[in-house]
Every structure is written in structure tokens, then in C-alpha cells.
Design a protein around this motif. Structure first.
Motif, PDB file in Angstrom:
ATOM      1  N   GLU A 123      -2.212   6.018  -9.398  1.00  0.00           N
ATOM      2  CA  GLU A 123      -3.575   5.791  -8.922  1.00  0.00           C
ATOM      3  C   GLU A 123      -4.125   7.039  -8.257  1.00  0.00           C
ATOM      4  O   GLU A 123      -5.283   7.426  -8.487  1.00  0.00           O
ATOM      5  CB  GLU A 123      -3.598   4.609  -7.948  1.00  0.00           C
ATOM      6  CG  GLU A 123      -5.000   4.274  -7.444  1.00  0.00           C
ATOM      7  CD  GLU A 123      -5.000   3.181  -6.393  1.00  0.00           C
ATOM      8  OE1 GLU A 123      -6.098   2.794  -5.942  1.00  0.00           O
ATOM      9  OE2 GLU A 123      -3.909   2.710  -6.005  1.00  0.00           O
ATOM     10  N   LEU A 124      -3.296   7.700  -7.429  1.00  0.00           N
ATOM     11  CA  LEU A 124      -3.724   8.934  -6.765  1.00  0.00           C
ATOM     12  C   LEU A 124      -4.024  10.020  -7.801  1.00  0.00           C
ATOM     13  O   LEU A 124      -5.039  10.721  -7.702  1.00  0.00           O
ATOM     14  CB  LEU A 124      -2.636   9.400  -5.801  1.00  0.00           C
ATOM     15  CG  LEU A 124      -2.863  10.749  -5.111  1.00  0.00           C
ATOM     16  CD1 LEU A 124      -4.117  10.721  -4.259  1.00  0.00           C
ATOM     17  CD2 LEU A 124      -1.656  11.138  -4.273  1.00  0.00           C
ATOM     18  N   LYS A 125      -3.156  10.164  -8.781  1.00  0.00           N
ATOM     19  CA  LYS A 125      -3.351  11.185  -9.819  1.00  0.00           C
ATOM     20  C   LYS A 125      -4.649  10.963 -10.577  1.00  0.00           C
ATOM     21  O   LYS A 125      -5.428  11.904 -10.807  1.00  0.00           O
ATOM     22  CB  LYS A 125      -2.157  11.164 -10.774  1.00  0.00           C
ATOM     23  CG  LYS A 125      -2.229  12.196 -11.888  1.00  0.00           C
ATOM     24  CD  LYS A 125      -0.995  12.122 -12.774  1.00  0.00           C
ATOM     25  CE  LYS A 125      -1.050  13.160 -13.888  1.00  0.00           C
ATOM     26  NZ  LYS A 125       0.151  13.080 -14.766  1.00  0.00           N
ATOM     27  N   ARG A 145     -10.432  12.467 -11.590  1.00  0.00           N
ATOM     28  CA  ARG A 145     -11.851  12.105 -11.614  1.00  0.00           C
ATOM     29  C   ARG A 145     -12.654  12.970 -10.635  1.00  0.00           C
ATOM     30  O   ARG A 145     -13.747  13.453 -10.959  1.00  0.00           O
ATOM     31  CB  ARG A 145     -12.001  10.630 -11.247  1.00  0.00           C
ATOM     32  CG  ARG A 145     -13.439  10.132 -11.372  1.00  0.00           C
ATOM     33  CD  ARG A 145     -13.690   8.786 -10.736  1.00  0.00           C
ATOM     34  NE  ARG A 145     -12.511   7.977 -10.517  1.00  0.00           N
ATOM     35  CZ  ARG A 145     -12.472   6.985  -9.627  1.00  0.00           C
ATOM     36  NH1 ARG A 145     -13.533   6.721  -8.869  1.00  0.00           N
ATOM     37  NH2 ARG A 145     -11.377   6.276  -9.462  1.00  0.00           N
ATOM     38  N   LEU A 146     -12.099  13.192  -9.435  1.00  0.00           N
ATOM     39  CA  LEU A 146     -12.815  13.986  -8.436  1.00  0.00           C
ATOM     40  C   LEU A 146     -12.963  15.445  -8.874  1.00  0.00           C
ATOM     41  O   LEU A 146     -13.999  16.072  -8.637  1.00  0.00           O
ATOM     42  CB  LEU A 146     -12.081  13.918  -7.094  1.00  0.00           C
ATOM     43  CG  LEU A 146     -12.102  12.551  -6.392  1.00  0.00           C
ATOM     44  CD1 LEU A 146     -11.180  12.559  -5.183  1.00  0.00           C
ATOM     45  CD2 LEU A 146     -13.526  12.175  -5.985  1.00  0.00           C
ATOM     46  N   LEU A 192     -15.781  13.804   2.163  1.00  0.00           N
ATOM     47  CA  LEU A 192     -15.630  12.369   2.402  1.00  0.00           C
ATOM     48  C   LEU A 192     -16.615  11.571   1.558  1.00  0.00           C
ATOM     49  O   LEU A 192     -16.269  10.526   0.992  1.00  0.00           O
ATOM     50  CB  LEU A 192     -15.819  12.072   3.892  1.00  0.00           C
ATOM     51  CG  LEU A 192     -15.574  10.624   4.340  1.00  0.00           C
ATOM     52  CD1 LEU A 192     -14.133  10.217   4.060  1.00  0.00           C
ATOM     53  CD2 LEU A 192     -15.887  10.467   5.821  1.00  0.00           C
ATOM     54  N   LYS A 193     -17.834  12.042   1.434  1.00  0.00           N
ATOM     55  CA  LYS A 193     -18.857  11.318   0.678  1.00  0.00           C
ATOM     56  C   LYS A 193     -18.558  11.280  -0.822  1.00  0.00           C
ATOM     57  O   LYS A 193     -19.123  10.468  -1.556  1.00  0.00           O
ATOM     58  CB  LYS A 193     -20.237  11.943   0.916  1.00  0.00           C
ATOM     59  CG  LYS A 193     -20.418  13.321   0.312  1.00  0.00           C
ATOM     60  CD  LYS A 193     -21.813  13.863   0.584  1.00  0.00           C
ATOM     61  CE  LYS A 193     -22.069  15.199  -0.110  1.00  0.00           C
ATOM     62  NZ  LYS A 193     -22.046  15.067  -1.581  1.00  0.00           N
ATOM     63  N   ASP A 194     -17.666  12.169  -1.285  1.00  0.00           N
ATOM     64  CA  ASP A 194     -17.318  12.184  -2.709  1.00  0.00           C
ATOM     65  C   ASP A 194     -16.275  11.132  -3.075  1.00  0.00           C
ATOM     66  O   ASP A 194     -16.085  10.844  -4.261  1.00  0.00           O
ATOM     67  CB  ASP A 194     -16.781  13.570  -3.110  1.00  0.00           C
ATOM     68  CG  ASP A 194     -17.805  14.668  -2.910  1.00  0.00           C
ATOM     69  OD1 ASP A 194     -18.974  14.455  -3.278  1.00  0.00           O
ATOM     70  OD2 ASP A 194     -17.430  15.743  -2.380  1.00  0.00           O
ATOM     71  N   PHE A 238      -2.064  17.976  -7.550  1.00  0.00           N
ATOM     72  CA  PHE A 238      -2.952  17.458  -8.587  1.00  0.00           C
ATOM     73  C   PHE A 238      -4.270  18.231  -8.639  1.00  0.00           C
ATOM     74  O   PHE A 238      -4.843  18.426  -9.722  1.00  0.00           O
ATOM     75  CB  PHE A 238      -3.223  15.970  -8.363  1.00  0.00           C
ATOM     76  CG  PHE A 238      -2.017  15.094  -8.588  1.00  0.00           C
ATOM     77  CD1 PHE A 238      -1.153  15.326  -9.647  1.00  0.00           C
ATOM     78  CD2 PHE A 238      -1.730  14.032  -7.731  1.00  0.00           C
ATOM     79  CE1 PHE A 238      -0.039  14.528  -9.868  1.00  0.00           C
ATOM     80  CE2 PHE A 238      -0.626  13.226  -7.932  1.00  0.00           C
ATOM     81  CZ  PHE A 238       0.221  13.476  -9.003  1.00  0.00           C
ATOM     82  N   LEU A 239      -4.760  18.677  -7.490  1.00  0.00           N
ATOM     83  CA  LEU A 239      -5.975  19.500  -7.489  1.00  0.00           C
ATOM     84  C   LEU A 239      -5.755  20.781  -8.280  1.00  0.00           C
ATOM     85  O   LEU A 239      -6.593  21.177  -9.106  1.00  0.00           O
ATOM     86  CB  LEU A 239      -6.394  19.828  -6.051  1.00  0.00           C
ATOM     87  CG  LEU A 239      -7.044  18.707  -5.238  1.00  0.00           C
ATOM     88  CD1 LEU A 239      -7.231  19.148  -3.788  1.00  0.00           C
ATOM     89  CD2 LEU A 239      -8.391  18.306  -5.835  1.00  0.00           C
ATOM     90  N   ALA A 240      -4.626  21.440  -8.041  1.00  0.00           N
ATOM     91  CA  ALA A 240      -4.315  22.678  -8.775  1.00  0.00           C
ATOM     92  C   ALA A 240      -4.125  22.394 -10.258  1.00  0.00           C
ATOM     93  O   ALA A 240      -4.633  23.130 -11.117  1.00  0.00           O
ATOM     94  CB  ALA A 240      -3.058  23.325  -8.187  1.00  0.00           C
ATOM     95  N   HIS A 241      -3.421  21.319 -10.569  1.00  0.00           N
ATOM     96  CA  HIS A 241      -3.126  20.980 -11.970  1.00  0.00           C
ATOM     97  C   HIS A 241      -4.403  20.698 -12.757  1.00  0.00           C
ATOM     98  O   HIS A 241      -4.626  21.270 -13.836  1.00  0.00           O
ATOM     99  CB  HIS A 241      -2.197  19.770 -12.017  1.00  0.00           C
ATOM    100  CG  HIS A 241      -1.998  19.206 -13.379  1.00  0.00           C
ATOM    101  ND1 HIS A 241      -1.174  19.796 -14.313  1.00  0.00           N
ATOM    102  CD2 HIS A 241      -2.535  18.101 -13.988  1.00  0.00           C
ATOM    103  CE1 HIS A 241      -1.200  19.076 -15.423  1.00  0.00           C
ATOM    104  NE2 HIS A 241      -2.016  18.052 -15.251  1.00  0.00           N
ATOM    105  N   PHE A 242      -5.254  19.833 -12.229  1.00  0.00           N
ATOM    106  CA  PHE A 242      -6.443  19.444 -12.985  1.00  0.00           C
ATOM    107  C   PHE A 242      -7.525  20.527 -12.965  1.00  0.00           C
ATOM    108  O   PHE A 242      -8.299  20.640 -13.916  1.00  0.00           O
ATOM    109  CB  PHE A 242      -6.986  18.106 -12.478  1.00  0.00           C
ATOM    110  CG  PHE A 242      -6.111  16.943 -12.822  1.00  0.00           C
ATOM    111  CD1 PHE A 242      -5.876  16.609 -14.149  1.00  0.00           C
ATOM    112  CD2 PHE A 242      -5.486  16.197 -11.834  1.00  0.00           C
ATOM    113  CE1 PHE A 242      -5.042  15.544 -14.484  1.00  0.00           C
ATOM    114  CE2 PHE A 242      -4.662  15.139 -12.151  1.00  0.00           C
ATOM    115  CZ  PHE A 242      -4.442  14.802 -13.484  1.00  0.00           C
TER     116      PHE A 242
END
Length: 456
Positions: A358-360, A365-366, A377-379, A324-328
Motif C-alpha cells: 500500500e505504501l509503495k 502515485r504521489l 501534507l496537502k498532497d 520508493f521516492l528515489a525508485h519511482f
């Protein structure tokens, strides 16, 4: 510069086309017979082939047949001075894009070439888009439950058996349905999705079966339904447990007879559709409660699949996060972000009541809201990092094992247990109380006593 291969035994034709095509900015290459032409296709990988039919050795139709066997997507335009309608039709059936007659007219040749190349561009864009869509719907994970699910899909997909997919909300039931379709013999036919829970009761029959003009107020034209549109392909009935008994009866009839009438119509329409249904409900309980037809359940449940919740395959969370990090990051045109190890550990220990969806949504958002290239972690949102949402099995702060005495350990365990069950039941108190065999009022008191904040 587009490469165009001319396969023709006439020197004058090759000479004429050389000048015309170079003037228009193309790169022409030549072959004087079919065997040489096949070698040139292998060497040059041309964007388009202009192929004469009447040549010594193997003729143009045989050359076309061999070329299409090795390069199915190759664009070929046939040329002939002795062509007949029968020959042209045969060439088109064998996969030729077009057929032009000799003597060649300059304007017609260029128009045909331009149209063929545009078609080639559209085909390439279509292939790229399909590949991108397939990647977006890829099933991520190598855990034992997902490995078993993938194996079951590979066995069942090539058949025509109807499928029933069960699982909680957000687990990826649509991904399973698409994987079955993409691995089936219907992969080149439509995949049509219907969300049975999102369509109003008074419109679902029209949505599924279509309607005739004038069949009801607002029906100004004839409209095909989803069964019509999915003919020879796959129809995915999502959340079928929310379909009314009246509509269930009509769907059952279609599954049995493979034919139906549109709303307001009398003509019987025959269809060949593979139905894949999905639900987050326990249909056997729905049958006992009189909300679902038993005969429809057994008709659909030929090939049952269950999609496990994310909490039962935690080893896949890291792979899903990276995917998901790569995708978004790609979707937002940003440098690919990474997840810090301590943040990843929190994600792996969270219970994910909303599952993969929910994870996606969280990762999207992140990616958008985190300024740096590393998500720390703080994010992460507070509900993931707070003490009351930490899993006691993870060894994080807040474990009952860290309590000072037995009473505190018992209270910590009770709070963690209630919290997890609330998350699993999407914060529904009545459902949670029933599952853990506790009076609803008693559960309310415990939630208040432990200071658990209910999520909306």
C-alpha cells in the motif's frame, strides 16, 4: 575505443594484428609472454585478450588459468598453430571464449573479435540488469523485527531446507523468498514463482508439472512445468494456502520423492528443487478446518519465517518512503522528490492495512501526480489526513486525550479502535467482529453511529 590485449611471443603476429585491429578502430596493446601478459591485464583492464598457447615461460593455458582466477569475467580467445581438438576443449573448459588456429585469417580474426565483444556487452548488460533487479527487491529497514528477519535469512539461506513464510498481504513475503534464493548456493540457478491463488484449479497441475502433447483439449505441444523449470534452483509457491487438497497431495509426493510425471505422461522426471512456500493464512487453522494437509504443512515448515506487518515496524517507514521516492523518480525520469516533515509524520502514524504494498503504490502515485519536487501534507490523500484516520497515540488532533469529558474521550477511543481494526482486517466486517468479539450487527451499528466510511 575497445582495448584488445595480444599476448604472443611472435613479432610477426603482433605486428599483423596491430595493423588489422587499428584499422578496425580498436586499441591494441601487446605482451610477449604470459608473465608480462598478466601484468598488462592488471594495468590495462582490456575488453578482450588474444592469447597464444605455445610461449616460453608459462604457456597460454597456465596464463589463462591465472587470469581467470583473478578476473573471472575476462574474455579470452586462444590462438595456436599446433592446436589439437583436445587442447581447444581444455581451453574452453577453463573459461576461454573461443579458439582460433594459426595461420590467422583476417576475416576469421575480426569475426571472432566482434562476436566476443558482443558477448562481453551482453554479459555487462546482464550484470547491470541483475544488480538493478536485486536493488528493486532489496529488503529496506533497520528495525528490530527486520534485523532479526535478515539474520534468520543469512543463517538459513545457504542450506537446502524447505521454507514456509507467513505474513499479511503486502508485507513482502516475495522479498524474503528472493533474499533466501540470492544468498543460497542456488543463486545462479532459476528462481521460479507460482501464484497458487491466481491459477484456475483445472490448470494448476499442468502449470506445476507440465503436460504431454494431446493430454487434454488445447495441449498441442509438450510443455514443461514449473518444477521442471526450477530444476537445481528455487521454486516459490506463493499463497500455497489456496491450493486444493488434490494438488497438495501431488506436491507432497514430489517433496518426498523428488520426482513426478507430467499430465498425460508416464515418464518419471527427477528434479532437484528447493521449495519456498508463502501464505497469508493461518495454516494450522486451515488444517483444523480440513482445508490444508497436515503432512504437507510439517514438510514445508522446516524453516519458518514470519514477516511483520508495517504497523509493527513504523521506524522503517521513513526509509521505505525515501527508497520508493528515489525508485519511482528514477523510473519516471524525474528529479528525485522529497517528503515534507509533516507529511512524513502522517505516513509514520498511519496504520497501513495494506502494508508495504500500500505504501509503495501510494508513493508511486504521489511521484507521478505531485507537480512540485516536495510532497506536502496537502498532497496526501484524505483518508490519511482526516481526523478519523489519525492515530490517537500520535498526539495529532482527534486524540481522546483532547476530549472535553470522559464520555467524549470514550467515544473517540471506540471510534479509533474500531477504525484501526477495520483497517487491519482490510475492511472485512465479519472478520473484524470475530477478532474484537462483537456481534456483527452490533459492529454495524457502531460503524454507523461513529460515521466511519467503509473502504471498498
Amino acid at each position: 575505443m575497445k582495448t584488445i590485449l595480444i599476448i604472443d611471443d611472435e613479432d610477426s603476429i603482433r605486428f599483423s594484428l596491430d595493423g588489422i585491429l587499428q584499422d578496425e578502430g580498436f586499441r591494441p596493446v601487446f605482451a610477449s609472454n604470459g608473465e608480462e601478459g598478466l601484468e598488462k591485464i592488471k594495468e590495462e583492464n582490456p575488453d578482450l585478450v588474444l592469447l597464444d598457447i605455445w610461449m616460453p615461460g608459462i604457456d597460454g593455458l597456465e596464463t589463462l588459468r591465472r587470469a581467470k582466477e583473478q578476473w573471472p569475467d575476462l574474455l579470452v580467445v586462444m590462438m595456436s598453430g599446433h592446436g589439437t581438438i583436445e587442447t581447444a576443449v581444455k581451453a574452453l573448459k577453463m573459461g576461454a571464449y573461443d579458439f582460433i588456429e594459426k595461420p590467422l585469417a583476417l576475416e576469421k580474426v575480426l569475426l571472432c573479435v566482434q562476436n566476443a565483444l558482443k558477448m562481453g556487452q551482453l554479459l555487462e548488460e546482464n550484470r547491470t540488469l541483475k544488480a538493478r533487479i536485486a536493488k528493486d527487491y532489496e529488503m529496506i529497514g533497520e528495525s528490530a523485527p527486520i534485523a532479526d528477519l535478515k539474520q534468520q535469512i543469512s543463517i538459513a539461506a545457504p542450506t537446502n531446507g524447505w521454507v514456509l513464510i507467513t505474513g499479511e498481504n503486502g508485507t513482502g513475503k516475495e522479498l524474503v523468498a528472493r533474499a533466501i534464493h540470492n544468498l543460497s548456493n542456488r543463486r545462479d540457478k532459476p528462481f521460479v514463482e507460482v501464484n497458487c491463488a491466481a491459477i484456475p484449479e483445472d490448470l494448476i497441475e499442468s502449470e506445476l508439472f507440465g503436460h504431454e502433447k494431446g493430454s487434454f483439449t488445447g495441449a498441442t505441444t509438450q510443455r514443461k512445468g514449473k518444477f521442471d523449470l526450477a530444476n537445481e534452483g528455487t521454486l516459490f509457491l506463493d499463497e500455497i494456502g489456496d491450493m486444493s487438497l488434490k494438488t497438495q497431495a501431488k506436491v507432497l509426493r514430489i517433496l518426498q520423492e523428488r520426482k513426478f510425471e507430467r499430465v498425460g505422461g508416464t515418464r518419471t522426471i527427477e528434479v532437484d528443487v528447493r521449495v519456498i512456500a508463502a501464505t497469508n493464512k493461518n495454516l494450522e487453522e486451515e488444517i483444523q478446518n480440513g482445508h490444508f494437509r497436515e503432512d504437507l504443512f510439517y514438510r514445508l515448515n522446516v524453516l519458518p519465517f514470519h514477516v511483520p506487518p508495517l504497523r509493527e515496524r513504523r521506524e522503517d517507514i521513513a526509509s521505505l518512503v525515501r527508497h520508493f521516492l528515489a525508485h519511482f523518480s528514477r523510473q519516471e525520469s524525474r528529479e528525485e522528490k522529497t517528503m515534507a516533515p509533516d507529511a512524513m509524520k502522517v505516513l509514520q502514524n498511519y496504520s497501513w492495512p495494506g502494508n508495504v504494498r500500500e505504501l509503495k503504490n501510494l508513493i508511486e502515485r504521489l511521484v507521478i501526480m505531485t507537480p512540485g519536487n516536495e510532497i506536502r501534507l496537502k498532497d496526501l490523500p484524505a483518508n490519511l489526513t482526516s481526523k478519523q484516520n489519525s492515530s490517537f497515540s500520535s498526539g495529532l488532533t482527534g486524540s481522546p486525550l483532547d476530549a472535553g469529558n470522559f464520555r467524549e474521550a470514550k467515544e473517540e477511543f471506540e471510534r479509533e479502535y474500531i477504525l484501526r481494526k477495520l483497517q487491519e482486517n482490510e475492511w472485512n466486517i465479519s472478520r473484524t467482529a470475530e477478532e474484537i468479539d462483537l456481534e456483527r450487527s452490533n459492529l454495524h451499528r457502531k460503524i454507523k453511529a461513529h460515521g466511519i466510511e467503509l473502504k471498498k
